[in-house]
Design a protein around this motif. Structure first.
Motif, PDB file in Angstrom:
ATOM      1  N   VAL A  21       0.839  -1.203   0.000  1.00 21.38           N
ATOM      2  CA  VAL A  21       0.000   0.000   0.000  1.00 21.38           C
ATOM      3  C   VAL A  21       0.875   1.256   0.000  1.00 21.38           C
ATOM      4  O   VAL A  21       0.655   2.189  -0.781  1.00 21.38           O
ATOM      5  N   LEU A  22       1.889   1.273   0.875  1.00 25.40           N
ATOM      6  CA  LEU A  22       2.782   2.426   0.955  1.00 25.40           C
ATOM      7  C   LEU A  22       3.533   2.635  -0.356  1.00 25.40           C
ATOM      8  O   LEU A  22       3.705   3.770  -0.814  1.00 25.40           O
ATOM      9  N   GLY A  24       2.447   1.818  -3.292  1.00 23.00           N
ATOM     10  CA  GLY A  24       1.482   2.353  -4.240  1.00 23.00           C
ATOM     11  C   GLY A  24       1.257   3.844  -4.051  1.00 23.00           C
ATOM     12  O   GLY A  24       1.154   4.595  -5.028  1.00 23.00           O
ATOM     13  N   VAL A  25       1.191   4.284  -2.793  1.00 23.27           N
ATOM     14  CA  VAL A  25       1.004   5.708  -2.511  1.00 23.27           C
ATOM     15  C   VAL A  25       2.218   6.499  -2.991  1.00 23.27           C
ATOM     16  O   VAL A  25       2.082   7.550  -3.637  1.00 23.27           O
ATOM     17  N   PRO A 164      -2.613   0.945  -4.092  1.00 30.41           N
ATOM     18  CA  PRO A 164      -3.013   1.139  -2.691  1.00 30.41           C
ATOM     19  C   PRO A 164      -4.316   0.426  -2.334  1.00 30.41           C
ATOM     20  O   PRO A 164      -4.421  -0.207  -1.277  1.00 30.41           O
TER      21      PRO A 164
END
Length: 198
Positions: A21-22, A24-25, A164
């Motif tokens: 997720v991180l 992706g951000v 994310p």
């Protein structure tokens, strides 16, 4: 007797997709100028991506252990799915290293067939390992667990900007896996799992 899974591995189950997720951000942040890499967000994001996939390797062995403990008939299938997943993870790690170190990618690029086969191998192996406990008697994982993981995988294939959201779906799908502990059992006794009280 088979020992219970440890709490440290429980953490890896959830930390790995959250690192995705991180990544992706940070990938979205890096692309705000209309292009991706190189730069701080690119390098930090890919480092988190790399660590996340190392942890996915740890999670793969946990999934294998659960699958083997809940479906005695499918031990060879669990081992095969584990090998396929680890192959895919190795391909991912090589691609990430190539993104971080352009000289490495120039000197020894990963063949395109492996770039295509790696993600499919990782995803297919994981889905098999997740479906096996779902089809066990008694059921060791809820049906929605592999379905959420599959939905996350599908989002990745549609658009990398959805990383994310896909990573959050993976995290949700793996929540039941983080709570499972394999019980100790003597040879010849029925396999089983229990929900951890941690």
């Amino acid at each position: 007797m088979t020992p219970k899974l440890t709490g440290g591995r429980d953490a890896a189950v959830l930390v790995a997709p959250l690192l995705l997720v991180l990544y992706g951000v940070l990938r979205l942040v890096d692309g705000l100028d209309g292009k991706h890499g190189p730069g701080l967000a690119w390098n930090v994001g890919h480092t988190l991506f790399f660590v996340g996939f190392l942890l996915f390797g740890v999670v793969t062995f946990r999934l294998r252990r659960i699958a083997r403990a809940t479906t005695g008939y499918g031990r060879h299938a669990a081992d095969a799915a584990t090998a396929v997943s680890l192959f895919g993870i190795a391909c991912f790690l090589r691609v990430i290293l190539g993104d971080l170190f352009a000289a490495l990618d120039d000197a020894a690029p990963l063949p395109e067939p492996l770039q295509l086969a790696g993600p499919l191998a990782f995803q297919l192996g994981w889905l098999v390992l997740l479906i096996m406990p779902v089809t066990a008697t008694p059921r060791a994982l809820p049906v929605w667990s592999p379905l959420l993981v599959l939905a996350g995988f599908l989002l990745f294939s549609v658009d990398l900007d959805l990383l994310p959201v896909g990573g959050l779906l993976l995290t949700a799908g793996l929540l039941p896996v983080a709570r499972i502990a394999v019980t100790g059992r003597r040879p010849g006794s029925p396999p089983g799992v229990r929900q951890s009280l941690r």
